[in-house]
Design a protein around this motif. Structure first.
Motif, mmCIF file in Angstrom:
data_model
loop_
_atom_site.group_PDB
_atom_site.id
_atom_site.type_symbol
_atom_site.label_atom_id
_atom_site.label_comp_id
_atom_site.label_asym_id
_atom_site.label_seq_id
_atom_site.Cartn_x
_atom_site.Cartn_y
_atom_site.Cartn_z
ATOM 1 N N ASP A 18 -54.256 -39.008 -11.981
ATOM 2 C CA ASP A 18 -55.583 -38.505 -12.332
ATOM 3 C C ASP A 18 -55.544 -37.640 -13.599
ATOM 4 O OD1 ASP A 18 -54.826 -35.882 -11.671
ATOM 5 O OD2 ASP A 18 -56.008 -35.798 -9.832
ATOM 6 N N HIS A 19 -56.707 -37.099 -13.945
ATOM 7 C CA HIS A 19 -56.878 -36.327 -15.179
ATOM 8 C C HIS A 19 -55.939 -35.124 -15.246
ATOM 9 C CE1 HIS A 19 -58.951 -34.097 -18.351
ATOM 10 N NE2 HIS A 19 -59.103 -33.076 -17.524
ATOM 11 N N TYR A 20 -55.559 -34.577 -14.094
ATOM 12 C CA TYR A 20 -54.707 -33.392 -14.048
ATOM 13 C C TYR A 20 -53.221 -33.728 -13.998
ATOM 14 C CZ TYR A 20 -59.101 -31.086 -12.856
ATOM 15 O OH TYR A 20 -60.394 -30.620 -12.866
ATOM 16 N N GLY A 21 -52.895 -35.022 -13.947
ATOM 17 C CA GLY A 21 -51.503 -35.416 -13.815
ATOM 18 C C GLY A 21 -51.042 -35.496 -12.379
ATOM 19 N N ASN A 22 -51.969 -35.374 -11.420
ATOM 20 C CA ASN A 22 -51.620 -35.544 -10.012
ATOM 21 C C ASN A 22 -51.391 -37.023 -9.718
ATOM 22 O OD1 ASN A 22 -52.116 -32.783 -9.720
ATOM 23 N ND2 ASN A 22 -54.255 -33.137 -9.183
ATOM 24 N N LEU A 23 -50.510 -37.309 -8.783
ATOM 25 C CA LEU A 23 -50.056 -38.665 -8.506
ATOM 26 C C LEU A 23 -50.505 -39.087 -7.108
ATOM 27 C CD1 LEU A 23 -46.556 -37.666 -9.748
ATOM 28 C CD2 LEU A 23 -47.942 -39.338 -10.968
ATOM 29 N N ILE A 24 -51.492 -39.957 -7.032
ATOM 30 C CA ILE A 24 -51.939 -40.479 -5.741
ATOM 31 C C ILE A 24 -51.020 -41.627 -5.355
ATOM 32 C CG2 ILE A 24 -53.837 -41.516 -4.471
ATOM 33 C CD1 ILE A 24 -55.768 -40.153 -6.343
ATOM 34 N N THR A 25 -50.511 -41.591 -4.134
ATOM 35 C CA THR A 25 -49.532 -42.585 -3.696
ATOM 36 C C THR A 25 -50.103 -43.450 -2.577
ATOM 37 O OG1 THR A 25 -48.406 -41.510 -1.808
ATOM 38 C CG2 THR A 25 -47.872 -40.693 -4.022
ATOM 39 N N GLY A 26 -49.396 -44.533 -2.303
ATOM 40 C CA GLY A 26 -49.746 -45.392 -1.173
ATOM 41 C C GLY A 26 -48.824 -45.178 0.004
ATOM 42 N N LEU A 27 -48.070 -44.081 0.010
ATOM 43 C CA LEU A 27 -47.155 -43.798 1.111
ATOM 44 C C LEU A 27 -47.917 -43.619 2.424
ATOM 45 C CD1 LEU A 27 -44.773 -41.203 -0.582
ATOM 46 C CD2 LEU A 27 -44.115 -43.484 0.228
ATOM 47 N N ALA A 28 -47.396 -44.170 3.483
ATOM 48 C CA ALA A 28 -47.984 -43.967 4.801
ATOM 49 C C ALA A 28 -47.661 -42.571 5.290
ATOM 50 C CB ALA A 28 -47.439 -44.997 5.785
ATOM 51 N N ARG A 72 -36.332 -33.512 -4.098
ATOM 52 C CA ARG A 72 -36.953 -33.650 -2.783
ATOM 53 C C ARG A 72 -38.158 -32.722 -2.751
ATOM 54 N NH1 ARG A 72 -33.726 -36.912 -3.452
ATOM 55 N NH2 ARG A 72 -32.043 -37.656 -2.081
ATOM 56 N N LEU A 73 -39.351 -33.295 -2.611
ATOM 57 C CA LEU A 73 -40.583 -32.510 -2.675
ATOM 58 C C LEU A 73 -41.066 -32.178 -1.274
ATOM 59 C CD1 LEU A 73 -42.499 -34.530 -5.417
ATOM 60 C CD2 LEU A 73 -40.864 -32.644 -5.701
ATOM 61 N N ALA A 74 -41.296 -30.893 -1.025
ATOM 62 C CA ALA A 74 -41.778 -30.431 0.273
ATOM 63 C C ALA A 74 -43.299 -30.501 0.322
ATOM 64 C CB ALA A 74 -41.289 -29.008 0.529
ATOM 65 N N ALA A 108 -48.556 -30.520 -8.781
ATOM 66 C CA ALA A 108 -47.814 -29.314 -9.147
ATOM 67 C C ALA A 108 -48.830 -28.220 -9.429
ATOM 68 C CB ALA A 108 -46.926 -29.554 -10.368
ATOM 69 N N ASN A 109 -48.549 -27.021 -8.970
ATOM 70 C CA ASN A 109 -49.476 -25.911 -9.128
ATOM 71 C C ASN A 109 -49.585 -25.518 -10.599
ATOM 72 O OD1 ASN A 109 -51.123 -23.715 -8.804
ATOM 73 N ND2 ASN A 109 -49.643 -22.463 -7.674
ATOM 74 N N GLN A 110 -50.765 -25.807 -11.195
ATOM 75 C CA GLN A 110 -51.070 -25.462 -12.584
ATOM 76 C C GLN A 110 -50.135 -26.149 -13.590
ATOM 77 O OE1 GLN A 110 -52.197 -21.224 -13.146
ATOM 78 N NE2 GLN A 110 -51.865 -20.998 -10.941
ATOM 79 N N GLU A 111 -49.616 -27.309 -13.219
ATOM 80 C CA GLU A 111 -48.799 -28.137 -14.103
ATOM 81 C C GLU A 111 -49.163 -29.603 -13.871
ATOM 82 O OE1 GLU A 111 -46.727 -27.353 -16.413
ATOM 83 O OE2 GLU A 111 -46.288 -25.224 -16.059
ATOM 84 N N ARG A 112 -48.782 -30.443 -14.808
ATOM 85 C CA ARG A 112 -48.953 -31.886 -14.646
ATOM 86 C C ARG A 112 -47.733 -32.444 -13.913
ATOM 87 N NH1 ARG A 112 -52.999 -34.594 -17.509
ATOM 88 N NH2 ARG A 112 -51.826 -36.498 -17.003
ATOM 89 N N ALA A 113 -47.948 -32.944 -12.696
ATOM 90 C CA ALA A 113 -46.834 -33.463 -11.909
ATOM 91 C C ALA A 113 -46.229 -34.709 -12.546
ATOM 92 C CB ALA A 113 -47.306 -33.772 -10.483
ATOM 93 N N ASP A 114 -47.061 -35.519 -13.230
ATOM 94 C CA ASP A 114 -46.505 -36.724 -13.844
ATOM 95 C C ASP A 114 -45.465 -36.383 -14.899
ATOM 96 O OD1 ASP A 114 -48.501 -35.663 -15.525
ATOM 97 O OD2 ASP A 114 -49.158 -37.641 -16.240
ATOM 98 N N ARG A 115 -45.747 -35.368 -15.742
ATOM 99 C CA ARG A 115 -44.787 -34.971 -16.771
ATOM 100 C C ARG A 115 -43.603 -34.226 -16.172
ATOM 101 N NH1 ARG A 115 -49.271 -32.589 -21.034
ATOM 102 N NH2 ARG A 115 -50.266 -34.594 -21.544
ATOM 103 N N LEU A 169 -42.258 -34.540 -13.284
ATOM 104 C CA LEU A 169 -41.366 -35.400 -12.512
ATOM 105 C C LEU A 169 -41.016 -36.702 -13.229
ATOM 106 C CD1 LEU A 169 -43.172 -34.932 -9.089
ATOM 107 C CD2 LEU A 169 -41.059 -33.813 -9.843
ATOM 108 N N GLY A 170 -41.655 -36.951 -14.373
ATOM 109 C CA GLY A 170 -41.385 -38.185 -15.097
ATOM 110 C C GLY A 170 -41.856 -39.422 -14.371
ATOM 111 N N LEU A 171 -43.010 -39.331 -13.706
ATOM 112 C CA LEU A 171 -43.527 -40.445 -12.914
ATOM 113 C C LEU A 171 -44.796 -41.006 -13.529
ATOM 114 C CD1 LEU A 171 -43.131 -39.053 -9.272
ATOM 115 C CD2 LEU A 171 -41.750 -40.851 -10.348
ATOM 116 N N SER A 172 -45.035 -42.284 -13.277
ATOM 117 C CA SER A 172 -46.276 -42.934 -13.699
ATOM 118 C C SER A 172 -46.650 -43.982 -12.671
ATOM 119 C CB SER A 172 -46.116 -43.562 -15.086
ATOM 120 O OG SER A 172 -45.065 -44.506 -15.092
ATOM 121 N N ALA A 173 -47.824 -44.570 -12.834
ATOM 122 C CA ALA A 173 -48.315 -45.559 -11.882
ATOM 123 C C ALA A 173 -47.318 -46.707 -11.752
ATOM 124 C CB ALA A 173 -49.675 -46.079 -12.323
#
Length: 269
Positions: free
Chosen positions: A190-200, A216-218, A245-252, A254-258
């Motif tokens: 999303d716009h904030y760099g949050n990563l929506i997943t399909g994990l059950a 390992r993310l808690a 991530a609190n006040q950070e872009r999680a994608d950057r 963690l180096g993750l993308s769709a």
């Protein structure tokens, strides 16, 4: 498309069995440019006064395999009798079929490329109906079926008309029906760099970790429970597992993308 042409190429639906949608929501990977505007302008001409909402237009491009798992969460809690025009269609102009789905009080129109498959399977617990639409307009482009094919179909359904010719299908007839119900990948950033997943969520416990490379993310209930700059996972407003991530872009951070893969680690840590 004139009213007379619809009379020749469509059949009336039984309102009691197939309630007429009252609005159209656009769910696409079209992004900025003329495409959404053309859909909205054509809809205004074909059905003046019909609400057409651009719900989401930046799905990962050409990835119906990811959008398919986001769609059930995206529509959760939205008003019933909505028609979702869903276009993530890298096979446009090819042999893939065109689908119309009624799931409970809602309708969905889109390509038969797996985009609607998880939704169809989840709709098995409610009354649903599914058609392959073989109707084609006299003139249409090979590259913009969202405007020339799917939107006129959607407008017809809001008028209580089913485009003809068509064929009734079972859920098992569509592409992707045998795919897993969940997807262990990042579906959307999303716009904030949050990563929506399909994990059950089912295998996870509150102390479960999401494995991202060597990290390992808690879990945290919400952003304010995590230290500033720290990444965590939580259950988002769509009912999906999300990494933030609190006040950070999680994608950057963690180096993750769709499309990137994720796994659960459940048990002692």
């Amino acid at each position: 498309m004139t009213s007379a042409e619809w009379e020749l190429s469509s059949a009336a639906l039984d309102e009691a069995l197939d309630p007429r949608p009252e609005r159209i929501a656009l769910v696409t990977d079209f992004g900025p440019g003329p495409y959404i505007g053309q859909l909205q302008l054509l809809a205004a001409g074909l059905a003046p006064g019909l609400p057409v909402i651009n719900l989401l237009d930046d799905l990962p491009a050409f990835r119906p395999d990811l959008a398919a798992y986001l769609l059930p969460g995206l529509i959760s809690g939205m008003p019933e009798r909505t028609l979702y025009l869903c276009v993530v269609d890298p096979g446009v102009g090819g042999e893939r079929a065109t689908l119309a789905l009624r799931c409970g009080q809602n309708w969905f129109v889109g390509p038969d490329n797996g985009l609607l498959a998880p939704l169809v399977r989840r709709c098995a617990v409610v009354e649903c109906a599914l058609w392959r639409i073989d109707w084609r307009p006299q003139c249409y482009s090979d590259s913009f079926h969202g405007r020339d094919l799917f939107l006129p179909m959607a407008i017809a359904l809001t008028h209580g008309r089913l485009p003809l010719p068509c064929q009734s299908l079972t859920a098992a007839d569509i592409q992707g029906y045998d795919a897993p119900l969940d997807c262990d990948r990042v579906l959307y950033v999303d716009h904030y760099g949050n990563l929506i997943t399909g994990l059950a969520l089912e295998p996870a416990t509150p102390d479960a970790r999401i494995c991202v490379g060597n990290q390992r993310l808690a879990q945290a209930r919400t952003f304010c429970e995590a230290p500033e700059g720290a990444a965590f996972w939580y259950l988002n407003a769509f009912g999906l597992v999300e990494i933030a991530a609190n006040q950070e872009r999680a994608d950057r951070l963690l180096g993750l993308s769709a499309g990137d893969a994720l796994t659960w680690e459940v048990g002692n840590h």
